[in-house]
Scaffold this motif. Structure first.
Motif: not given
Length: 323
Positions: A159-168, A202-206, A208-214
């Motif tokens: 899950v931590r990696c989704i928070g960094q890289q997104g759902l991809s 926190h950080g850029s929009a992208s 934050t999107d990755a954080q939400y995906a996690a």
């Protein structure tokens, strides 16, 4: 979320949320019943106090009971164990937990069956640091009463990696690793997403999107685990415990359960204090407890804590794809 084992960005968001104060103009904590951090009082939304027996009666018809906790709060954990015991004395129940992930289900089952000791459980199932004081009573109750326990979550290291890289990031996982996550993780706009973005910026929009995906990966996976268990064991009521943000007002895990099976009846019980309330019209039963001591008295303290966590996560995320 457990410190040191999730994305630094997710941790930062969670820390920020922990500092937010929710207020209500009509509902105040039942402080007359709260003398110590071990104490609790449950009320309906309109303020009527309920005994433990009345709470059990209130949620008796629910297929799923979701309890939103503050991790490590002794009063909340006391309530969880006492309610589980009460419900188990009345009808079949299963315990579902955010604190264990799907990949560790075999280890958890071995412990409940008396095949391994507690130290092995804690090491091999990656038990949270606060296991002894917070979750041991629940697991031991389940073991004694032969209550099945669902390791409902996705592995934190992934899950931590989704928070960094997104759902991809999920596309890089093996078939087995991918099975540890919900089949569907839908990040489209929702009240939960809007609440997350309003509280965790926190950080850029992208970023934050990755954080939400996690965040949603946790909710979706827990929800799928609950729905799948109910499909296999429809006569057992499921009591699920997770962090408050996942449960409050039915926006997180409850919404994900509903998306997968709208027929399931869900009861919500959410921890509150005079520093953190719910909206007046929230359907949750209120679990009143005294507030925990403030973790930080300044933003500098919080930044120092986040900075120390920062060095604990990056390298582990790179290894996750090879695990």
């Amino acid at each position: 979320m457990k410190q040191g084992r999730v994305s630094v960005r997710i941790i930062s968001a969670w820390l920020a949320a922990a500092c937010i104060v929710f207020t209500s103009s009509t509902l105040h904590a039942k402080t007359d019943a709260l003398a110590t951090l071990f104490d609790y009082q449950v009320t309906r939304a309109e303020g009527e106090s309920l005994s433990l027996t009345q709470v059990a009666r209130q949620v008796a018809d629910a297929d799923v009971v979701l309890i939103g906790e503050w991790h490590s709060h002794p009063g909340v954990h006391r309530f969880q164990a006492e309610l589980l015991s009460q419900l188990a004395s009345e009808h079949p129940v299963a315990l579902s937990m955010e604190q264990f992930s799907r990949d560790t289900q075999p280890v958890l089952d071995q412990y409940l069956a008396g095949e391994i000791g507690e130290d092995t459980l804690k090491r091999q199932a990656n038990a949270w640091d606060n296991y002894d004081g917070s979750y041991r009573p629940l697991i031991e109750l389940a073991k004694q009463r032969q209550i099945e326990v669902i390791a409902a979550n996705a592995p934190k290291r992934l899950v931590r990696c989704i928070g960094q890289q997104g759902l991809s990031y999920l596309d890089s996982l093996s078939e087995q690793q991918r099975s540890w996550f919900a089949d569907t993780i839908d990040t489209q706009d929702s009240p939960y997403k809007r609440k997350f973005k309003a509280n965790m910026h926190h950080g850029s929009a992208s970023q934050t999107d990755a954080q939400y995906a996690a965040q949603l990966a946790w909710d979706a996976t827990m929800a799928e685990s609950i729905v799948d268990y109910h499909a296999a064991q429809p006569d057992s009521q499921i009591v699920h415990i997770a962090g408050r943000f996942h449960i409050a007002e039915g926006l997180g895990t409850a919404a994900q359960i509903h998306a997968r099976n709208p027929e399931l009846r869900i009861a919500l019980i959410t921890a509150v204090s005079d520093q953190a309330m719910l909206s007046d019209d929230a359907p949750d039963l209120r679990l009143h407890v005294l507030p925990m001591p403030q973790r930080w008295l300044s933003m500098d303290e919080m930044r120092q804590a986040v900075s120390q966590m920062k060095g604990q996560g990056a390298a582990q995320c790179k290894r996750a794809t090879n695990s």
